[in-house]
Scaffold this motif. Structure first.
Motif, mmCIF file in Angstrom:
data_model
loop_
_atom_site.group_PDB
_atom_site.id
_atom_site.type_symbol
_atom_site.label_atom_id
_atom_site.label_comp_id
_atom_site.label_asym_id
_atom_site.label_seq_id
_atom_site.Cartn_x
_atom_site.Cartn_y
_atom_site.Cartn_z
ATOM 1 N N UNK A 139 3.264 60.629 36.660
ATOM 2 C CA UNK A 139 3.161 61.103 38.040
ATOM 3 C C UNK A 139 2.621 62.512 38.142
ATOM 4 N N UNK B 167 -0.823 62.612 35.545
ATOM 5 C CA UNK B 167 -1.836 61.661 35.965
ATOM 6 C C UNK B 167 -2.589 61.096 34.763
ATOM 7 N N UNK B 168 -1.840 60.839 33.723
ATOM 8 C CA UNK B 168 -2.385 60.154 32.567
ATOM 9 C C UNK B 168 -1.281 59.306 31.958
ATOM 10 N N UNK B 169 -1.606 58.587 30.894
ATOM 11 C CA UNK B 169 -0.605 57.723 30.275
ATOM 12 C C UNK B 169 0.452 58.552 29.563
ATOM 13 N N UNK C 135 8.362 49.130 28.603
ATOM 14 C CA UNK C 135 8.680 49.968 29.757
ATOM 15 C C UNK C 135 9.969 50.757 29.547
ATOM 16 N N UNK D 263 5.244 51.821 31.678
ATOM 17 C CA UNK D 263 4.828 51.332 30.363
ATOM 18 C C UNK D 263 4.014 52.431 29.684
ATOM 19 N N UNK D 264 4.446 52.867 28.517
ATOM 20 C CA UNK D 264 3.711 53.936 27.826
ATOM 21 C C UNK D 264 2.627 53.354 26.911
ATOM 22 N N UNK D 265 1.840 54.232 26.381
ATOM 23 C CA UNK D 265 0.902 53.849 25.319
ATOM 24 C C UNK D 265 1.628 54.018 23.985
ATOM 25 N N UNK D 266 1.476 53.036 23.097
ATOM 26 C CA UNK D 266 2.019 53.191 21.748
ATOM 27 C C UNK D 266 1.142 54.209 21.023
ATOM 28 N N UNK E 162 -1.084 56.273 18.674
ATOM 29 C CA UNK E 162 -1.935 56.012 17.519
ATOM 30 C C UNK E 162 -1.675 57.123 16.492
ATOM 31 N N UNK F 209 -3.493 59.391 15.162
ATOM 32 C CA UNK F 209 -4.005 60.733 15.472
ATOM 33 C C UNK F 209 -3.161 61.402 16.565
ATOM 34 N N UNK G 38 3.623 59.057 46.672
ATOM 35 C CA UNK G 38 3.671 60.249 45.820
ATOM 36 C C UNK G 38 4.300 61.422 46.554
ATOM 37 N N UNK H 6 -0.332 50.035 34.083
ATOM 38 C CA UNK H 6 0.286 50.751 35.200
ATOM 39 C C UNK H 6 -0.285 50.190 36.488
#
Lengths: 648, 652
Positions: free
Chosen positions: A113, A116-118, A126, A133-136, A138, A140, B354, B636
């Motif tokens: 929020x 504004x990115x994952x 989740x 839901x996050x990004x797993x 990597x 790097x 928001x 999302x």
């Protein structure tokens, strides 16, 4: 024998000497300005150092741009934070205390929020509270975060801080990797304990390398996740700690409890025992070579002492020091009682998106050290002051006025001090509210304040007491029922139940029009004593006021397990001798709830300010404080009581 | 002037101020302030709508007194240092011939003391249903201070270069609280009769008028109907408007609906509310007054606006969300380019949702919202070198990326495995009351080929095919795949995902249990769809109430009412553990008791998707510039997809 020997005895960590065993632990304050430690931080931490805490741990700083956990977070990865951190270090060192900065990455417990990115987490499931839901991550990404921790550690240690603390406790990416509850990876960072510990171990190694051998490197772990399934248990955490501490990477381990299913247990409210978080710390202290720091709700030196006797070497008394920064100094002076933390969490819990700044319900100065003096200036002329009402506002006002040299008399309509807070203290699990009443009452007595119990103040008492000024702290009353009640129908109020004065039948319907702790607490007081207990609320959920802090979990568990039946989303139309007529908030269907012999209503308070209005009309110098201005809570009462006492 | 519009682009006089057209960007919260002051970010936000042709802008509310800080980002008009920010805003807006008014307000009991430590002010000690805080009943000194504070704020507004002022007496305001018998229980000269309840408004207006004279316009915003038992009705409001008009203090009347902290779903109606749902209110008020009246309420397009004016329902048209989504709506309409207007969906996710959660305003379709200085019209610069960009996936992320990259002069090929683009948005639009989501696809597809995107639909992008093109950059936007919740992962004959129900339309049994792990429209919508087809539907959710996610977008109340009418059963606080044939087992989260269902014919699950990241990992290390965006990065909502599509392509 001095029974305070242990808590006041020093401890050496690396070449750093902690002057005693009392730690001011890391916690969110929302004090940061433009993501940098601000003036409020400096004043706030300096005050706790001045009061004698041995070690201050600065609220978690963000180590990597992939993380933006809350709007007023400190972005430790940015160079612009250096001035703020340096100022805190200088301020704390002036008083002979040590200071370390916590470093953190929220991982999947943040949301996108703000950034504004994952968000990043070990596995793409989740988060249970946010649903995001996050990004797993990597490989790097992992390397980037390790480097972030190391760079921040190097920079902060070079600035003059005594070290850093790595957070693998509540709200942390590192715990998410450590725990099988959140880590489902199949690569080198998941599955076995060794693999789950790998990321944290890499961070600690990199941090130690970056910081050099001098600074303190602490580690915060979750000792028990209290999860319904799959979470870390004390033994798991101990095994992880052994692995993470080997090779001299870590200088102390702070042991928290609580995780995604138990957010409310990391700084639990007064409903939980003061030592609720101690068991895993005890277990770690038996196995680890490095000092273990206990956390949780430790607010008394007696408990601190007994923890130390069990081999724990440091004790976080964070909330106790918010309530009274001078607790450590006072502990050396007989008779100097500290203002008690009552674990109410009303001002210090700031973990929600509205970003309130930390305050303290019992200590109006907390977070405002730079703007508010410790005590008021002596009055230019001693006056005779009458305080009407011995609730928290009246007691605080009386103490403040008396401290400034006024002669104070308090009128109280009941036979005891405390006002409605005394009733709140009778709710099961809320007994600690009584501690602040007792503290203020004893303090007032010791300052020479006189009390007239069972007496209502009016214009004639003002005259008979020759009062030159009056502080109206007359509190509040229950507001009238907002629906028609047919003749012959009586509602009991929570006080009738909590004080045991009302005749309660076998089948009870409780109507909650307030939405806080009082109704569910009153219901719990009845549960088990009656055949049938239904709890009726027009709201979407039961006790919505307990939801933001997560405290509702405890109350819901108690209530559901005791068989209380909840009926929500029902508006009350009228009460009749045969029951209560309701209307579905959304269905708009009428229904008649029958078969009860006792009706209880919990209604919001309404101010009781007749005395203030009367005296103002009569031209008496009168100030109002607390609920009689507008019924809010303990924090407003004490704050306004103090402020009224300073005005005369 | 475009011949299609006889009324919309006519001038109009508002007191001393002449407007170029009838399109108003009315007041709404943005959370774009900085430390309680308006700054550059807010100025660029308004400027963009001025450039786009709005006739009048009315700022978000400006607090007149320290007892009002209803939310963290409220702008404090009583501070003198507010003036430089005001000048920045008005200077920018005036460059484009647009007029701008400031709205002054005090939220009264519709606020919180958490930021100020001061008691709230209100006519009577009545608790607001949302903020739940008992306010202080204002005494006569407080009332005098409040009136004076409006006057002081008016001085700052005048010095700040505004063309006019608007007093909020509508959905979140102390002035309405005095007007309404719901919140005004006073027995002095400010309560009781309508004359008494109007007294404060008139005192404030007189004090403000005294400051601004006849140089600035002065208006008032009224809530047409409080829609609450014991509150103001439209009939009351018409009478109030008539008396306010007769006072001669006001130059126009703006309208609104409801009470923001009680029935916000009426103030900012979602796509489940009919377009123009509150125009009948401005219409009724306009009949009773001589001054111009503004209509509001999901007025989404210029043709609809024109019709409202033509039918005499209003003199001016408030179009907020429509101009958040497309700041250039007015100019596009004027130039006859209606097709290129990015139509607002009224999805309420990023503008209302928001902001309600204390975040800056956004728009699912318009990534520039709140970032106009760097992303506004004209900010997208041609790429230094035209490159070959391959985009895999024609959902919202891929479409946004492809269009943005093409507009910058890259050669873009978009591969989509289906015959049509749009991805999951197409499915979302199949749910009841969600069809306006199709506009999102239409808007993204508009001029896609003219922008130079080569579309290859019905064509799966394999690693081999992609590498064979020798692209300079690859953007993977392959989306996400449905899955059951972990406990039900092994599946079963009678187990379906929401996506299966929508895509495959399987034959379901009569008794349907919807297992919701998301709390948003997926479960709620599919339940409504199935109940509408005559199924017996129950939703079970581990949350405290079913449809938790519907709250922020203001869909909750209407959905609950429809759900009750359709007989949908709601079972919150329960986690489903297993499905075996027609028996479903779960556990109550707080009592720990086992919950069992028998005779369940079909189970529909709504769980978060899993990433479809195979292509990304197949290409990782094999192309120089590889990006992944949207759901295949982390599943999302559509705002993240479009924003990431824009952001990646803008940086290529």
């Amino acid at each position: 024998m001095n029974h305070r020997l242990n808590v006041l005895s020093p401890l050496v960590i690396r070449q750093h000497t902690l002057k005693n065993r009392i730690v001011f632990g890391p916690h969110r304050t929302n004090f940061a300005v433009n993501h940098r430690p601000g003036d409020r931080h400096v004043g706030y931490y300096e005050e706790r150092a001045r009061g004698g805490a041995a070690l201050i741990i600065i609220e978690g700083g963000v180590v990597h741009p992939s993380d933006y956990p809350y709007e007023n977070a400190i972005f430790a990865f940015k160079k612009e934070t250096e001035t703020g951190y340096r100022r805190i270090a200088e301020a704390v060192h002036r008083h002979g205390s040590l200071v370390v900065a916590q470093l953190n990455h929220y991982g999947g417990q943040a949301t996108g929020g703000l950034s504004r990115r994952e968000v990043w987490a070990p596995s793409p499931f989740p988060e249970v509270n946010t649903g995001e839901v996050p990004k797993a991550m990597e490989e790097e990404d992992i390397r980037g975060v390790v480097a972030g921790f190391a760079e921040c550690a190097a920079r902060l240690c070079a600035l003059g801080l005594d070290g850093v603390e790595i957070n693998a406790g509540q709200h942390s990416l590192l715990r998410q990797f450590l725990s099988p509850l959140t880590n489902f990876r199949t690569d080198a960072y998941g599955a076995s304990l060794e693999n789950r510990a790998r990321f944290c171990r890499e961070v600690l190694e990199a941090v130690r390398r970056a910081a050099g051998p001098g600074p303190i490197v602490g580690l915060r772990l979750c000792g028990d996740e209290y999860a319904p399934w799959g979470g870390l248990k004390p033994e798991d955490s101990r095994d992880l700690a052994l692995r993470l501490c080997s090779g001299g990477l870590v200088d102390y381990v702070a042991v928290e409890v609580g995780s995604i299913y138990s957010l409310y247990l990391t700084a639990a409210s007064m409903c939980h025992p003061e030592d609720y978080a101690a068991p895993p710390a005890r277990l770690m202290a038996q196995s680890l070579a490095v000092p273990v720091c206990a956390t949780g709700s430790v607010v008394s030196l007696e408990l601190a002492e007994s923890l130390l006797a069990e081999g724990i070497q440091l004790v976080e008394m964070t909330r106790a020091l918010i309530a009274d920064p001078f607790l450590p100094v006072r502990s050396g002076c007989a008779g100097d009682e500290a203002r008690p933390c009552i674990l109410c969490n009303q001002g210090c819990f700031v973990h929600w998106e509205m970003n309130p700044m930390l305050t303290c319900a019992v200590n109006p100065r907390a977070g405002r050290e730079g703007e508010m003096p410790v005590s008021g200036k002596p009055a230019a002329r001693s006056k005779k002051v009458l305080v009407a009402g011995a609730g928290p506002a009246g007691l605080e006002a009386a103490c403040t006025a008396a401290e400034r040299g006024h002669g104070v008399v308090v009128y109280e309509r009941w036979e005891r001090p405390g006002g409605r807070l005394g009733l709140a203290a009778k709710v099961p699990g809320c007994g600690r509210f009584q501690n602040i009443i007792d503290y203020l009452y004893h303090r007032a007595l010791s300052l020479g304040v006189q009390f007239r119990f069972g007496r209502l103040a009016d214009q004639s008492t003002v005259a008979s007491e020759s009062a030159e000024a009056v502080i109206a702290a007359t509190g509040s009353l229950p507001s009238p029922l907002p629906f028609p009640v047919e003749p012959g129908v009586d509602f009991l109020m929570p006080e009738d139940i909590l004080e045991g004065s009302g005749a309660v039948g076998r089948r009870v319907l409780l109507v909650d029009l307030e939405g806080g702790r009082r109704a569910v607490g009153t219901a719990l007081g009845l549960a088990g004593r009656v055949e049938k207990l239904e709890f009726l609320s027009p709201e979407l959920v039961i006790s919505p006021e307990l939801v933001p802090s997560g405290e509702f979990v405890h109350w819901y568990q108690e209530a559901y397990q005791k068989g209380i039946v909840f009926r929500t989303q029902l508006e009350i139309v009228r009460a009749t001798p045969s029951g209560v007529e309701v209307l579905g908030s959304y269905s708009r269907k009428p229904e008649h709830l029958k078969g009860f012999d006792t009706l209880v209503a919990v209604v919001p308070p309404t101010p009781s300010r007749d005395l203030y209005d009367e005296l103002q009309r009569a031209g008496v110098e009168v100030w109002a404080a607390g609920d009689c201005v507008a019924p809010r809570g303990l924090g407003a009462a004490i704050r306004e009581g103090r402020s009224a006492g300073l005005k005369i | 002037m475009s011949s299609a519009y006889r009324y919309l682009f006519q001038n109009i006089q508002i007191g001393p101020v002449r407007l170029n057209n009838r399109i108003v960007f009315t007041a709404h919260l943005t959370n774009l302030s900085e430390n309680g002051l308006p700054g550059e970010r807010l100025a660029y936000y308004y400027r963009e709508r001025a450039r786009g042709g709005a006739g009048l802008i009315i700022t978000e509310e400006q607090s007149v007194h320290p007892t009002d800080r209803a939310y963290e980002k409220l702008i404090e008009a009583y501070r003198e240092d507010v003036i430089p920010g005001y000048r920045l805003i008005t200077g920018m807006v005036h460059q484009y011939g647009t007029k701008i008014f400031a709205q002054l307000n005090h939220n009264g009991n519709q606020g919180s003391s958490i930021y100020t430590g001061l008691p709230l002010w209100a006519p009577s000690p009545v608790r607001d249903p949302l903020f739940r805080e008992v306010p202080k009943e204002m005494d006569r000194f407080d009332i005098a201070r409040l009136v004076a504070s409006y006057a002081l704020a008016a001085v700052h507004v005048r010095e700040g270069g505004f063309d006019g002022l608007e007093l909020q007496a509508s959905h979140s305001s102390i002035l309405r609280q005095f007007l309404s018998p719901l919140t005004n229980h006073r027995r002095d000269q400010y309560g009781g009769s309508l004359e008494n309840r109007l007294r404060l408004v008139l005192e404030v207006a007189a004090a403000v008028r005294n400051v601004v004279g006849e140089q600035l316009a002065l208006g008032i915003r009224l809530s047409g109907d409080e829609f609450t038992d014991g509150g103001l009705t439209l009939e009351d409001t018409v009478e109030i408007a008539r008396r306010l008009d007769q006072s001669g203090l006001f130059d126009y009347i703006n309208t609104s609906v409801g009470i923001a902290t009680r029935n916000l779903y009426l103030v900012e109606g979602s796509m489940a509310m009919p377009p123009g749902y509150s125009v009948y209110m401005s219409s009724a008020i306009r009949k009773a007054v001589k001054i111009p009246v503004v209509a509001v309420g999901r007025i989404k397009d210029p043709v609809q606006a024109e019709q409202i004016l033509r039918d005499g329902h209003a003199d001016l048209i408030g179009m907020v969300r429509a101009q958040i989504a497309d700041p250039w709506l007015a100019n596009k309409a004027l130039q006859g380019m209606n097709d290129s207007i990015r139509t607002c969906l009224s999805c309420n996710q990023d503008c209302i949702g928001r902001v309600g959660l204390n975040k800056t305003i956004g728009c699912v379709q318009n990534p520039a919202v709140g970032q106009e200085k760097t992303r506004g019209e004209g900010c997208l610069k041609p790429a230094p070198k035209s490159r070959l960009v391959l985009v895999a996936g024609g959902g919202p992320a891929g479409l946004a990326a492809a269009k943005t990259a093409a507009l910058r002069g890259h050669r873009v090929i978009l591969w989509e495995k289906e015959d049509v683009c749009g991805g999951q948005v197409r499915l979302a639009a199949r749910l009841p009351y969600r069809e306006e989501f199709l506009d999102l696809i239409r808007n993204l597809m508009h001029c896609l080929e003219e922008a130079g995107v080569k579309l290859r639909t019905g064509c799966t992008a394999s690693p081999e095919k992609i590498l064979a093109e020798k692209p300079d950059a690859v953007i993977v936007a392959t989306g996400s795949l449905p899955q059951h919740p972990p406990a039900l992962a092994s599946g079963g004959e009678n187990l379906y995902t929401v996506r299966q129900v929508l895509e495959e339309e399987p034959e379901l049994g009569q008794n349907v249990l919807v297992v919701d792990q998301q709390g948003f429209y997926q479960a709620a919508g599919v339940a409504e769809l199935l109940a509408g087809r005559g199924k017996r539907v129950e939703i079970v959710s581990p949350n405290l109430y079913v449809g938790q996610g519907l709250g922020p977008t203001l869909d909750l109340e209407m959905w609950y009412r429809r759900a009750h009418q359709l007989g949908i059963t709601m079972t919150p606080n329960v986690t489903v553990l297993s499905v075996k044939g027609s028996t479903v087992r779960g556990v109550h989260n707080y009592s720990g008791r086992e919950v069992e269902w028998h005779g369940v014919d079909s189970v529909v699950t709504a769980a978060p998707n899993r990433v479809n990241d195979e292509l990304y990992f197949a290409l990782k290390g094999k192309v120089a510039a590889l990006y992944r965006i949207g759901d295949c990065l982390a599943p999302r909502r559509v705002d993240a997809a479009i924003l990431e599509g824009y952001r990646v392509a803008a940086g290529l």
